[in-house]
Design a protein around this motif. Structure first.
Motif, PDB file in Angstrom:
ATOM      1  N   GLU A 241       0.884  -1.528  -0.023  1.00 16.56           N
ATOM      2  CA  GLU A 241       0.131  -0.047   0.166  1.00 16.56           C
ATOM      3  C   GLU A 241       0.835   1.153   0.102  1.00 16.56           C
ATOM      4  O   GLU A 241       0.468   2.346  -0.594  1.00 16.56           O
ATOM      5  N   GLY A 242       2.021   1.158   0.679  1.00 14.70           N
ATOM      6  CA  GLY A 242       2.911   2.267   0.642  1.00 14.70           C
ATOM      7  C   GLY A 242       3.638   2.790  -0.664  1.00 14.70           C
ATOM      8  O   GLY A 242       4.418   3.376  -0.761  1.00 14.70           O
ATOM      9  N   GLY A 243       3.440   1.794  -1.819  1.00 13.13           N
ATOM     10  CA  GLY A 243       4.222   1.976  -2.965  1.00 13.13           C
ATOM     11  C   GLY A 243       5.497   1.181  -3.091  1.00 13.13           C
ATOM     12  O   GLY A 243       6.335   1.946  -4.165  1.00 13.13           O
ATOM     13  N   ASP A 429      -6.256   8.990   2.279  1.00 11.35           N
ATOM     14  CA  ASP A 429      -5.589   9.859   1.158  1.00 11.35           C
ATOM     15  C   ASP A 429      -4.238   9.352   0.965  1.00 11.35           C
ATOM     16  O   ASP A 429      -3.396  10.128   0.237  1.00 11.35           O
ATOM     17  N   GLY A 430      -3.579   8.567   1.840  1.00  9.84           N
ATOM     18  CA  GLY A 430      -2.231   8.332   1.664  1.00  9.84           C
ATOM     19  C   GLY A 430      -1.838   6.977   1.022  1.00  9.84           C
ATOM     20  O   GLY A 430      -0.542   6.693   1.168  1.00  9.84           O
ATOM     21  N   VAL A 431      -2.857   6.575   0.302  1.00 11.69           N
ATOM     22  CA  VAL A 431      -2.461   5.125  -0.606  1.00 11.69           C
ATOM     23  C   VAL A 431      -2.111   5.320  -1.991  1.00 11.69           C
ATOM     24  O   VAL A 431      -3.034   5.945  -2.724  1.00 11.69           O
ATOM     25  N   PRO A 432      -0.959   5.233  -2.478  1.00 13.64           N
ATOM     26  CA  PRO A 432      -0.763   5.681  -3.921  1.00 13.64           C
ATOM     27  C   PRO A 432      -1.623   4.939  -4.783  1.00 13.64           C
ATOM     28  O   PRO A 432      -1.950   5.520  -6.029  1.00 13.64           O
ATOM     29  N   PHE A 433      -1.897   3.598  -4.670  1.00 15.19           N
ATOM     30  CA  PHE A 433      -2.817   2.822  -5.621  1.00 15.19           C
ATOM     31  C   PHE A 433      -4.191   3.535  -5.740  1.00 15.19           C
ATOM     32  O   PHE A 433      -4.585   3.506  -6.882  1.00 15.19           O
ATOM     33  N   THR A 434      -4.476   4.140  -4.815  1.00  9.78           N
ATOM     34  CA  THR A 434      -5.984   4.815  -4.819  1.00  9.78           C
ATOM     35  C   THR A 434      -5.804   5.957  -5.923  1.00  9.78           C
ATOM     36  O   THR A 434      -6.771   6.301  -6.697  1.00  9.78           O
ATOM     37  N   ALA A 457       0.470  10.294  -6.663  1.00  9.39           N
ATOM     38  CA  ALA A 457       0.714   8.946  -6.357  1.00  9.39           C
ATOM     39  C   ALA A 457       2.160   8.760  -6.424  1.00  9.39           C
ATOM     40  O   ALA A 457       2.722   8.070  -5.625  1.00  9.39           O
ATOM     41  N   MET A 458       3.074   9.391  -7.318  1.00  7.39           N
ATOM     42  CA  MET A 458       4.217   9.616  -7.333  1.00  7.39           C
ATOM     43  C   MET A 458       4.916   9.832  -6.318  1.00  7.39           C
ATOM     44  O   MET A 458       6.002   9.639  -5.345  1.00  7.39           O
TER      45      MET A 458
END
Length: 469
Positions: A241-243, A429-434, A457-458
């Motif tokens: 989730e953190g990318g 709002d901290g999940v890059p995938f979303t 996201a990046m």
């Protein structure tokens, strides 16, 4: 040894000729999710007339072997009349809990009444927690956990059990405080580790969660297959989730989830649940490259029907996996079996579990690439939290919310997907995938906002693990 009155860990009297049930370690293995929980089955061997020994053994074995559980119940029954009041009440609540036609509300009321009289019995509290979890009623359990806490202020396990309904109800600050209190009392409490990780994960404090869990992981070797692999599942999910690069997820899957099966006392279905939960997340993220062989090996194990009908959550994930690798007839057989079993439930339970059936049908269609049918089954107002009746935590059930978003996008419903995804971002709002999902929705609409979503996201992908090697 002559039969006499002894006291269990909580100070309550039982009639027994053996000291095994009075040992601290026996009951602590239940609360700690210890690998040797099955030692509870040894108690009736030492004293087959002991009511508590038989009833605890019956509860332990009931999920996997109902007929053997019934035998323990019958073994205890002739001695109930002359047992202590504590044992009599234990027999009443547990025998009803594992009865085939139980009503969950009644089972909870029996436990609530029992704990009013015996508030220090944390194993009974754990039973109530599990009952409420599978009933999707954290609100009921929270009240019970708070009620017995004054009698258990020095018991770390009581605070860990308090933390879980708090986090399930979104009261994250209180949940964090309770989990930290449990951790302060016992730094090796894996349930406290798990609860604190839930909070940190929900708040997108992924790096903090990973560092905390990996620091605690040295104490997990003695855990059951479920708890060991589940805690590592949380670590892997925080990385994902953190990318973080998929390599971190692969490493955890290979060395801390699948490798568990090499142990002689491993419980395979407990491992499969967490393995499937991980691979489904990768599939939703279009990141199965390099994992196809792992999924095929896992799916081959899941054709063993001995793994079916143990857990609704596991069954639904199994339906997805079997369908994904082309074993659609087996997936359909499992789904039909769930429908048949549901038809035999009492009216109240049958109505509740219809959501489980719909979710199973939806993942079956999703795995086949039938996104329109997936959306029709989930409905226009789908909320994954409403499906927790399958026995899944907020984090576990959330993947079905991700599936809904993906199905909307893949079915061309980009404007609806945008609204759904924005609502998800209001909570986390901290999940890059979303943000990547939002980017795709904007791009399908031809909106220049796609670039902004991609940039966010990046930014998050670089932020969460920027100082992690």
């Amino acid at each position: 040894m002559d039969k006499g009155v002894r006291c269990v860990r909580w100070g309550y009297e039982i009639n027994t000729s053996t000291p095994i049930l009075t040992s601290i370690s026996l009951l602590m293995k239940v609360l700690s999710y210890g690998r040797e929980r099955k030692v509870i089955l040894e108690a009736p061997l030492h004293d087959d007339h002991c009511v508590l020994a038989n009833i605890l053994a019956a509860h332990f074995i009931s999920p996997s072997d109902p007929s053997r559980a019934s035998a323990y119940i019958q073994a205890a029954r002739p001695y109930v009349e002359h047992a202590t009041t504590y044992e009599q009440k234990s027999f009443e609540v547990v025998s009803y809990l594992i009865s085939e036609d139980r009503d969950d509300d009644m089972a909870f009321e029996l436990h609530a009444g029992f704990l009013k009289k015996y508030p220090k019995d944390l194993v009974a509290l754990k039973r109530a927690q599990i009952l409420c979890f599978y009933s999707a009623r954290p609100d009921l359990f929270l009240g019970l956990a708070q009620e017995v806490l004054p009698e258990n202020k020095d018991e770390g396990y009581a605070y860990g059990m308090l933390a879980f309904p708090l986090l399930e109800l979104g009261r994250m600050a209180e949940a964090e405080a309770a989990a930290k209190k449990a951790y302060e009392i016992n730094r090796n409490d894996s349930w406290a580790h798990h609860c604190l990780c839930h909070v940190l994960q929900y708040e997108c404090r992924f790096k903090e969660a990973v560092e905390f869990m990996e620091e605690c992981s040295a104490s997990w070797a003695s855990l059951s297959s479920f708890m060991y692999t589940h805690n590592w599942w949380h670590v892997a999910l925080c990385y994902l989730e953190g990318g973080s690069p998929i390599g971190k997820v692969s490493e955890i899957y290979d060395h801390h989830i699948w490798k568990e099966l090499e142990k002689s006392d491993a419980v395979p279905p407990e491992v499969y649940l967490n393995a499937l939960g991980m691979i489904l997340r990768l599939d939703v993220r279009d990141s199965l490259d390099g994992f196809e062989d792992r999924l095929k090996i896992l799916s081959d194990r899941l054709t063993d029907q001995a793994c079916w009908y143990l857990e609704w959550h596991l069954d639904i994930l199994t339906i997805w996996a079997l369908t994904k690798v082309g074993e659609t007839s087996k997936a359909q057989k499992l789904l039909d079996g769930l429908k048949f079993r549901t038809s035999r439930m009492n009216k109240k339970k049958r109505k509740l579990m219809q959501k489980g059936i719909r979710l199973g049908e939806a993942v079956y269609e999703y795995a086949r690439g039938n996104y329109k049918q997936t959306l029709e089954l989930l409905g226009p107002d789908f909320d994954a939290i409403d499906y927790k009746i399958i026995g899944a935590s907020d984090e576990q059930i959330d993947v079905f919310g991700e599936i809904w978003c993906k199905a909307l996008i893949l079915n061309g419903q980009s404007s609806t997907a945008m609204e759904v995804i924005k609502k998800r971002l209001e909570n986390r709002d901290g999940v890059p995938f979303t943000w990547r999902l939002l980017e795709k929705s904007y791009a399908m609409e031809g909106s220049q906002e796609a670039q902004s979503a991609a940039g966010k996201a990046m930014e998050l992908e670089a932020y969460h693990f920027k100082s992690t090697a």
